[in-house]
Design a protein around this motif. Structure first.
Motif, PDB file in Angstrom:
ATOM      1  N   MET A  87      18.012 -31.426  29.698  1.00 40.94           N
ATOM      2  CA  MET A  87      18.025 -31.222  31.153  1.00 40.94           C
ATOM      3  C   MET A  87      18.835 -32.278  31.904  1.00 40.94           C
ATOM      4  SD  MET A  87      16.842 -28.350  31.593  1.00 40.94           S
ATOM      5  CE  MET A  87      17.105 -28.456  33.377  1.00 40.94           C
ATOM      6  N   PRO A  88      18.804 -33.568  31.522  1.00 37.78           N
ATOM      7  CA  PRO A  88      19.696 -34.515  32.212  1.00 37.78           C
ATOM      8  C   PRO A  88      21.164 -34.075  32.144  1.00 37.78           C
ATOM      9  CG  PRO A  88      18.047 -35.714  30.967  1.00 37.78           C
ATOM     10  CD  PRO A  88      17.901 -34.275  30.590  1.00 37.78           C
ATOM     11  N   ARG A  89      21.567 -33.582  30.960  1.00 31.79           N
ATOM     12  CA  ARG A  89      22.942 -33.086  30.821  1.00 31.79           C
ATOM     13  C   ARG A  89      23.153 -31.847  31.689  1.00 31.79           C
ATOM     14  NH1 ARG A  89      25.314 -30.072  25.578  1.00 31.79           N
ATOM     15  NH2 ARG A  89      27.426 -29.711  26.297  1.00 31.79           N
ATOM     16  N   ALA A  90      22.144 -30.978  31.729  1.00 33.06           N
ATOM     17  CA  ALA A  90      22.266 -29.758  32.532  1.00 33.06           C
ATOM     18  C   ALA A  90      22.420 -30.088  34.007  1.00 33.06           C
ATOM     19  CB  ALA A  90      21.042 -28.865  32.310  1.00 33.06           C
ATOM     20  N   GLY A 119      27.221 -26.666  40.397  1.00 30.77           N
ATOM     21  CA  GLY A 119      26.172 -26.050  41.203  1.00 30.77           C
ATOM     22  C   GLY A 119      24.978 -25.664  40.348  1.00 30.77           C
ATOM     23  N   MET A 120      23.873 -25.274  41.006  1.00 29.66           N
ATOM     24  CA  MET A 120      22.638 -24.956  40.289  1.00 29.66           C
ATOM     25  C   MET A 120      22.675 -23.590  39.622  1.00 29.66           C
ATOM     26  SD  MET A 120      20.463 -27.307  40.015  1.00 29.66           S
ATOM     27  CE  MET A 120      19.156 -26.257  39.401  1.00 29.66           C
ATOM     28  N   LEU A 121      23.505 -22.664  40.125  1.00 27.35           N
ATOM     29  CA  LEU A 121      23.497 -21.305  39.575  1.00 27.35           C
ATOM     30  C   LEU A 121      23.792 -21.271  38.078  1.00 27.35           C
ATOM     31  CD1 LEU A 121      23.139 -18.319  40.084  1.00 27.35           C
ATOM     32  CD2 LEU A 121      25.559 -18.181  40.720  1.00 27.35           C
ATOM     33  N   PRO A 122      24.808 -22.001  37.571  1.00 30.18           N
ATOM     34  CA  PRO A 122      25.030 -21.986  36.118  1.00 30.18           C
ATOM     35  C   PRO A 122      23.837 -22.525  35.326  1.00 30.18           C
ATOM     36  CG  PRO A 122      26.969 -22.808  37.249  1.00 30.18           C
ATOM     37  CD  PRO A 122      25.886 -22.729  38.271  1.00 30.18           C
ATOM     38  N   VAL A 123      23.140 -23.532  35.870  1.00 29.82           N
ATOM     39  CA  VAL A 123      21.962 -24.070  35.181  1.00 29.82           C
ATOM     40  C   VAL A 123      20.860 -23.015  35.139  1.00 29.82           C
ATOM     41  CG1 VAL A 123      20.200 -25.858  35.193  1.00 29.82           C
ATOM     42  CG2 VAL A 123      22.554 -26.428  35.805  1.00 29.82           C
ATOM     43  N   LEU A 126      26.271 -20.705  30.406  1.00 30.24           N
ATOM     44  CA  LEU A 126      26.187 -21.218  31.772  1.00 30.24           C
ATOM     45  C   LEU A 126      26.736 -20.187  32.742  1.00 30.24           C
ATOM     46  CD1 LEU A 126      27.381 -24.890  31.298  1.00 30.24           C
ATOM     47  CD2 LEU A 126      25.151 -24.195  32.150  1.00 30.24           C
ATOM     48  N   GLU A 127      27.857 -19.640  32.391  1.00 33.66           N
ATOM     49  CA  GLU A 127      28.471 -18.545  33.130  1.00 33.66           C
ATOM     50  C   GLU A 127      29.458 -17.891  32.186  1.00 33.66           C
ATOM     51  OE1 GLU A 127      31.921 -21.004  35.505  1.00 33.66           O
ATOM     52  OE2 GLU A 127      30.032 -20.648  36.529  1.00 33.66           O
ATOM     53  N   VAL A 132      26.903 -23.582  26.140  1.00 33.37           N
ATOM     54  CA  VAL A 132      26.565 -24.914  25.634  1.00 33.37           C
ATOM     55  C   VAL A 132      25.726 -24.759  24.374  1.00 33.37           C
ATOM     56  CG1 VAL A 132      26.684 -26.068  27.859  1.00 33.37           C
ATOM     57  CG2 VAL A 132      24.546 -25.031  27.149  1.00 33.37           C
ATOM     58  N   GLU A 133      26.000 -25.614  23.398  1.00 36.37           N
ATOM     59  CA  GLU A 133      25.188 -25.619  22.192  1.00 36.37           C
ATOM     60  C   GLU A 133      23.873 -26.339  22.468  1.00 36.37           C
ATOM     61  OE1 GLU A 133      27.299 -27.194  18.890  1.00 36.37           O
ATOM     62  OE2 GLU A 133      28.842 -25.639  18.928  1.00 36.37           O
ATOM     63  N   LEU A 134      22.812 -25.828  21.879  1.00 35.00           N
ATOM     64  CA  LEU A 134      21.481 -26.359  22.134  1.00 35.00           C
ATOM     65  C   LEU A 134      20.870 -26.907  20.851  1.00 35.00           C
ATOM     66  CD1 LEU A 134      20.182 -23.382  24.302  1.00 35.00           C
ATOM     67  CD2 LEU A 134      21.272 -25.475  25.098  1.00 35.00           C
ATOM     68  N   THR A 135      20.061 -27.941  21.010  1.00 39.49           N
ATOM     69  CA  THR A 135      19.323 -28.520  19.880  1.00 39.49           C
ATOM     70  C   THR A 135      17.843 -28.317  20.132  1.00 39.49           C
ATOM     71  OG1 THR A 135      21.027 -30.199  19.537  1.00 39.49           O
ATOM     72  CG2 THR A 135      18.863 -30.605  18.554  1.00 39.49           C
ATOM     73  N   ALA A 136      17.186 -27.623  19.228  1.00 41.31           N
ATOM     74  CA  ALA A 136      15.777 -27.272  19.427  1.00 41.31           C
ATOM     75  C   ALA A 136      14.862 -28.299  18.768  1.00 41.31           C
ATOM     76  CB  ALA A 136      15.497 -25.883  18.864  1.00 41.31           C
ATOM     77  N   TYR A 137      13.859 -28.720  19.526  1.00 40.74           N
ATOM     78  CA  TYR A 137      12.747 -29.516  19.004  1.00 40.74           C
ATOM     79  C   TYR A 137      11.466 -28.738  19.279  1.00 40.74           C
ATOM     80  CZ  TYR A 137      16.019 -33.451  18.883  1.00 40.74           C
ATOM     81  OH  TYR A 137      17.086 -34.270  18.632  1.00 40.74           O
TER      82      TYR A 137
END
Length: 595
Positions: free
Chosen positions: A204-207, A215-219, A276-277, A282-287
């Motif tokens: 989320m900090p990166r997001a 802008g917030m829409l892509p997040v 994002l759009e 974006v690649e994600l890392t799951a925990y």
């Protein structure tokens, strides 16, 4: 859940279950609606009902005592099945109802008017009705009023559900819904062993950094995409439920025997990406973290806390999945309590104190400065090693408060020493977070001016080299401190991020060699070669070089040969409280004082 139900019978059933579940705050508003309906229409009885495939349930009523009936016996089923208002001025004159048990028996309904409660997709979930034990005429205006009230009731229920139990962005059930579902399992006496899996897959900090530029829409698109990807990847069963429990965090409530374990979820989500759009992903890392429980064995809040604890343990250890572990959890709880105690100690200025370790000239043995080190005498645990609380504080905003306390204490001590012969600079450790603060150099300079002290008497030691180099604000802060006359030292050189090239990017005066480079000088040839090369290089770059952890005369002799400037360590002195330090300095500086 009260919207987007078209074509999905399971979601319609869950929506009905949500309306049937007890909720006092919701039902209190519904009671006000039925009161308003009676008063506006001049009909004494009124109620709001919800119908499933077998029963009718009255959620709120006025002058109407029936709470539940079979669907077949319900007058409201005619409204639901026909999807239009139904008005019966006199039930005894209507062949559909003349022998109905609720007409000829309790509650003796002679007049009935009901309108369907429809969501935005025109799915009927219940009714708003008015009744009386005597016949009535019912005008077109009265029916229009009842329809309007029905629309208001449905709008309230959708808003109630959206605000209370649905995440606005993802459309998934939210944390409050998870808590309520866990409570319902316990209240129903469910004895099935269950599992709660927490998922963190979005940095989320990166997001939010992306949100600053895009802008917030892509997040929000990213979060929505994840909410779509999870069921597609995991293929949950009929009894498995997926929730959004925080921004970028999801949960799965399932059975303990389900394949949806933390490790399985982490494996399935490995290598996923979200959009994002259009054209940007974006690649994600799951925990993941999980906890197993029997409903009712713990409170709903405690079950969620255990899942979060397991998730944070996974993130902290850098592993993809963890199960709740009581010993780990107890340790984290102890850490939290310790930080709470530290906050109290800082606020009340109780238990914390400083010790000072001298820095000595290797050629003359004369003290050239001091390093202030914090100590804590805990009210119940006694003396605590700094290693027990400083790393924890560094992970919170307490680190700045701790630094502030140290600096204020050092300045106060320097002021007290003005009436003595002690005129030595004292260095303190400062974090990257403080360096990056706007105007921090001005702030420290102002403190020294108000205390009547030159800035040269306060040295600044920094670690976290990689974080500083990644922060333009921190590098600028260091430069500002340098310009104002504060001496800057780099602590623990030789471990961690010790790339030589970064030195010229930082405006440093002193490089402190970590004791790991020094401790083997007496016994290891390779250590001597490395130390000699590093010291020569640093001297060629015009730094003052200080060796930490010096513990014997042989190491002192070696460091002198290599051209090292200063040293600190137990060979000269351990860290000393003020009273012992003053005696030690009087002895070490006696030649200067009396010679």
């Amino acid at each position: 859940m009260l919207m987007n139900l078209g074509g999905d019978e399971s979601r319609r059933i869950k929506a009905l279950q949500a309306l049937l579940a007890p909720d006092e705050s919701r039902d209190e508003v519904l009671r006000k609606f039925v009161q308003l309906a009676s008063q506006a229409l001049g009909i004494p009885g009124s109620f709001i009902s919800v119908l499933d495939d077998e029963h009718q349930f009255v959620r709120a009523s006025r002058n109407f005592d029936l709470k539940e009936s079979s669907r077949d016996d319900s007058l409201c089923r005619h409204v639901v099945d026909s999807d239009i208002p139904v008005v019966v001025p006199d039930t005894l004159h209507d062949p559909r109802f003349s022998t109905h048990p609720l007409i000829i028996g309790e509650p003796f309904i002679r007049f009935y008017a009901g309108v369907p409660l429809k969501n935005r997709e025109r799915i009927v979930l219940g009714t708003l009705c008015v009744t009386d034990t005597r016949p009535h005429t019912f005008s077109t205006e009265q029916l229009a009023t009842l329809k309007l009230l029905g629309e208001l009731v449905m709008s309230f229920l959708e808003a109630w559900h959206a605000a209370s139990f649905t995440d606005v962005v993802t459309g998934l059930p939210n944390r409050q819904r998870l808590i309520r579902d866990l409570q319902f399992l316990a209240a129903a006496g469910d004895t099935t062993l269950r599992r709660l899996v927490l998922i963190d897959c979005i940095d989320m900090p990166r997001a939010y950094e992306l949100a600053r530029s895009m802008g917030m829409l892509p997040v929000e698109n990213l979060l929505k995409d994840m909410a779509t990807l999870l069921p597609l990847r995991l293929r949950p069963g009929v009894d498995d439920r997926i929730y959004t429990v925080a921004t970028g965090r999801f949960a799965i409530l399932t059975g303990a025997k389900s394949r949806l374990s933390a490790s399985y979820v982490a494996t399935v989500l490995q290598g996923i990406s979200a959009d994002l759009e259009e054209g940007i992903s974006v690649e994600l890392t799951a925990y993941t973290g999980e906890t197993a429980f029997m409903p009712g064995s713990f409170s709903a809040q405690e079950i969620l806390r255990q899942g979060v604890s397991a998730l944070h343990e996974a993130i902290g250890q850098g592993v993809s999945a963890m199960s709740f572990n009581e010993s780990f959890d107890a340790s984290r709880t102890e850490d939290f309590l310790l930080m709470n105690d530290l906050a109290v100690a800082l606020e009340k200025n109780e238990g914390l104190y400083l010790v000072y370790q001298p820095k000595v000239c290797l050629q003359t043995g004369v003290p050239l400065g001091l390093e202030a080190l914090i100590r804590w005498k805990h009210p119940t645990r006694g003396e605590l090693s700094p290693a027990m609380f400083i790393p924890l504080a560094s992970q919170t905003n307490l680190v700045s408060a701790l630094t502030e306390w140290v600096i204020n204490s050092v300045i106060a001590q320097q002021k007290a020493w003005r009436s003595t012969t002690i005129r030595l600079p004292v260095s303190v450790n400062v974090s990257e977070m403080d360096f990056a603060r706007e105007g921090y150099a001005d702030y420290l300079e102002d403190k020294m001016i108000k205390a009547g002290l030159p800035t040269a008497l306060l040295g600044i030691e920094c670690m976290e080299t990689e974080s500083i180099l990644e922060s333009p604000a921190a590098l600028k802060g260091l430069e500002m401190l340098k310009q104002r006359g504060f001496a800057l030292s780099l602590d623990d050189f030789g471990i961690g991020y010790s790339n030589i090239s970064y030195l010229r990017r930082m405006p440093l005066d002193v490089i402190k060699l970590d004791k790991s480079l020094i401790s083997e000088l007496s016994s290891d040839t390779a250590s001597r070669i490395i130390a000699r090369s590093i010291i020569k290089m640093l001297k060629d770059l015009d730094y003052t070089v200080l060796a930490e952890g010096v513990e014997n005369a042989e190491i002192v002799s070696t460091l002198r040969q290599y051209g090292c400037d200063q040293a600190q360590g137990f060979f000269y002195s351990k860290p000393l409280p003020v009273e012992e330090l003053q005696s030690w300095l009087s002895w070490k500086l006696r030649d200067r004082l009396y010679g």
